[in-house]
Design a protein around this motif. Structure first.
Motif, PDB file in Angstrom:
ATOM      1  N   GLU A 137       3.879  -2.743   3.544  1.00  0.00           N
ATOM      2  CA  GLU A 137       3.638  -4.078   3.007  1.00  0.00           C
ATOM      3  C   GLU A 137       3.042  -4.910   4.136  1.00  0.00           C
ATOM      4  OE1 GLU A 137       5.926  -7.442   0.336  1.00  0.00           O
ATOM      5  OE2 GLU A 137       7.089  -5.956   1.369  1.00  0.00           O
ATOM      6  N   TYR A 138       1.872  -5.504   3.881  1.00  0.00           N
ATOM      7  CA  TYR A 138       1.215  -6.272   4.927  1.00  0.00           C
ATOM      8  C   TYR A 138       0.371  -7.391   4.330  1.00  0.00           C
ATOM      9  CZ  TYR A 138      -3.118  -3.770   3.843  1.00  0.00           C
ATOM     10  OH  TYR A 138      -4.224  -3.273   3.215  1.00  0.00           O
ATOM     11  N   ASP A 139      -0.011  -8.312   5.191  1.00  0.00           N
ATOM     12  CA  ASP A 139      -0.857  -9.440   4.803  1.00  0.00           C
ATOM     13  C   ASP A 139      -2.236  -9.218   5.423  1.00  0.00           C
ATOM     14  OD1 ASP A 139      -2.229 -11.884   4.642  1.00  0.00           O
ATOM     15  OD2 ASP A 139      -0.359 -13.022   4.654  1.00  0.00           O
ATOM     16  N   PRO A 140      -3.252  -8.881   4.619  1.00  0.00           N
ATOM     17  CA  PRO A 140      -4.565  -8.574   5.185  1.00  0.00           C
ATOM     18  C   PRO A 140      -5.236  -9.771   5.866  1.00  0.00           C
ATOM     19  CG  PRO A 140      -4.661  -8.624   2.788  1.00  0.00           C
ATOM     20  CD  PRO A 140      -3.228  -8.755   3.177  1.00  0.00           C
ATOM     21  N   ILE A 141      -4.926 -10.983   5.428  1.00  0.00           N
ATOM     22  CA  ILE A 141      -5.528 -12.175   6.037  1.00  0.00           C
ATOM     23  C   ILE A 141      -4.972 -12.384   7.443  1.00  0.00           C
ATOM     24  CG2 ILE A 141      -5.766 -14.696   5.856  1.00  0.00           C
ATOM     25  CD1 ILE A 141      -5.726 -14.266   2.769  1.00  0.00           C
ATOM     26  N   GLN A 179       5.984  -3.346   8.701  1.00  0.00           N
ATOM     27  CA  GLN A 179       7.027  -2.375   8.359  1.00  0.00           C
ATOM     28  C   GLN A 179       6.454  -1.300   7.444  1.00  0.00           C
ATOM     29  OE1 GLN A 179      10.559  -4.032   6.652  1.00  0.00           O
ATOM     30  NE2 GLN A 179      11.486  -2.057   6.303  1.00  0.00           N
ATOM     31  N   GLU A 180       6.744  -0.056   7.783  1.00  0.00           N
ATOM     32  CA  GLU A 180       6.278   1.069   6.987  1.00  0.00           C
ATOM     33  C   GLU A 180       7.458   2.002   6.744  1.00  0.00           C
ATOM     34  OE1 GLU A 180       2.609   4.274   7.050  1.00  0.00           O
ATOM     35  OE2 GLU A 180       2.640   2.610   8.446  1.00  0.00           O
ATOM     36  N   GLU A 184       0.860  -1.181   0.000  1.00  0.00           N
ATOM     37  CA  GLU A 184       0.000   0.000   0.000  1.00  0.00           C
ATOM     38  C   GLU A 184       0.900   1.236   0.000  1.00  0.00           C
ATOM     39  OE1 GLU A 184      -2.201   1.792   3.664  1.00  0.00           O
ATOM     40  OE2 GLU A 184      -3.499   0.284   2.756  1.00  0.00           O
ATOM     41  N   THR A 185       0.677   2.121  -0.962  1.00  0.00           N
ATOM     42  CA  THR A 185       1.473   3.343  -1.068  1.00  0.00           C
ATOM     43  C   THR A 185       0.547   4.543  -0.997  1.00  0.00           C
ATOM     44  OG1 THR A 185       3.125   2.237  -2.426  1.00  0.00           O
ATOM     45  CG2 THR A 185       3.124   4.625  -2.483  1.00  0.00           C
ATOM     46  N   LYS A 186       0.924   5.513  -0.175  1.00  0.00           N
ATOM     47  CA  LYS A 186       0.140   6.733  -0.023  1.00  0.00           C
ATOM     48  C   LYS A 186       1.052   7.921  -0.304  1.00  0.00           C
ATOM     49  CE  LYS A 186      -2.604   9.290   3.305  1.00  0.00           C
ATOM     50  NZ  LYS A 186      -3.128   9.340   4.668  1.00  0.00           N
TER      51      LYS A 186
END
Length: 113
Positions: free
Chosen positions: A26-30, A45-46, A4-6
């Motif tokens: 970067e993440y795992d939504p599940i 991590q962001e 996800e990039t903002k």
């Protein structure tokens, strides 16, 4: 995994200083949803990149010029106003990405409506 990039464009009212902030996560939504169901919270991590520069507005076009041109390029944003008012509704960049207006004491515009 999802990335996800903002992107956020911040500028001051005097028309001099501006900044683009690019944050990525970067993440795992599940896994994130499973942890929430169990009452836990996962930390992902962001990263953030700050690009300082200057801006000018002419003919409803905001031009952002970064301080370090060798690493970044000049960006242009079309200012779109609400009908029958002079209130800013949103901005569009060169790629037609929409940047919504933030609610703060100084103008802030961020992508991700």
């Amino acid at each position: 995994m999802l990335l996800e990039t903002k992107r956020t464009l911040e500028y001051d009212e005097s028309g001099n200083n501006a900044r683009i902030i690019i944050s990525s996560k970067e993440y795992d939504p599940i896994k994130d949803q499973q942890a929430k169901k169990e009452g836990n919270r996962l930390v992902w991590q962001e990263t953030a990149e700050l690009i300082n520069g200057r801006y000018k507005i002419e003919n409803s076009i905001l031009t952002f010029t970064p301080e370090k041109l060798n690493n970044n390029e000049v960006r242009t944003f079309k200012l779109v106003y609400k009908l029958k008012t002079k209130n800013l509704d949103y901005l569009k960049d060169e790629m037609n990405n929409k940047y919504g207006v933030g609610n703060c004491s100084k103008p802030i515009v961020g992508m991700g409506l």
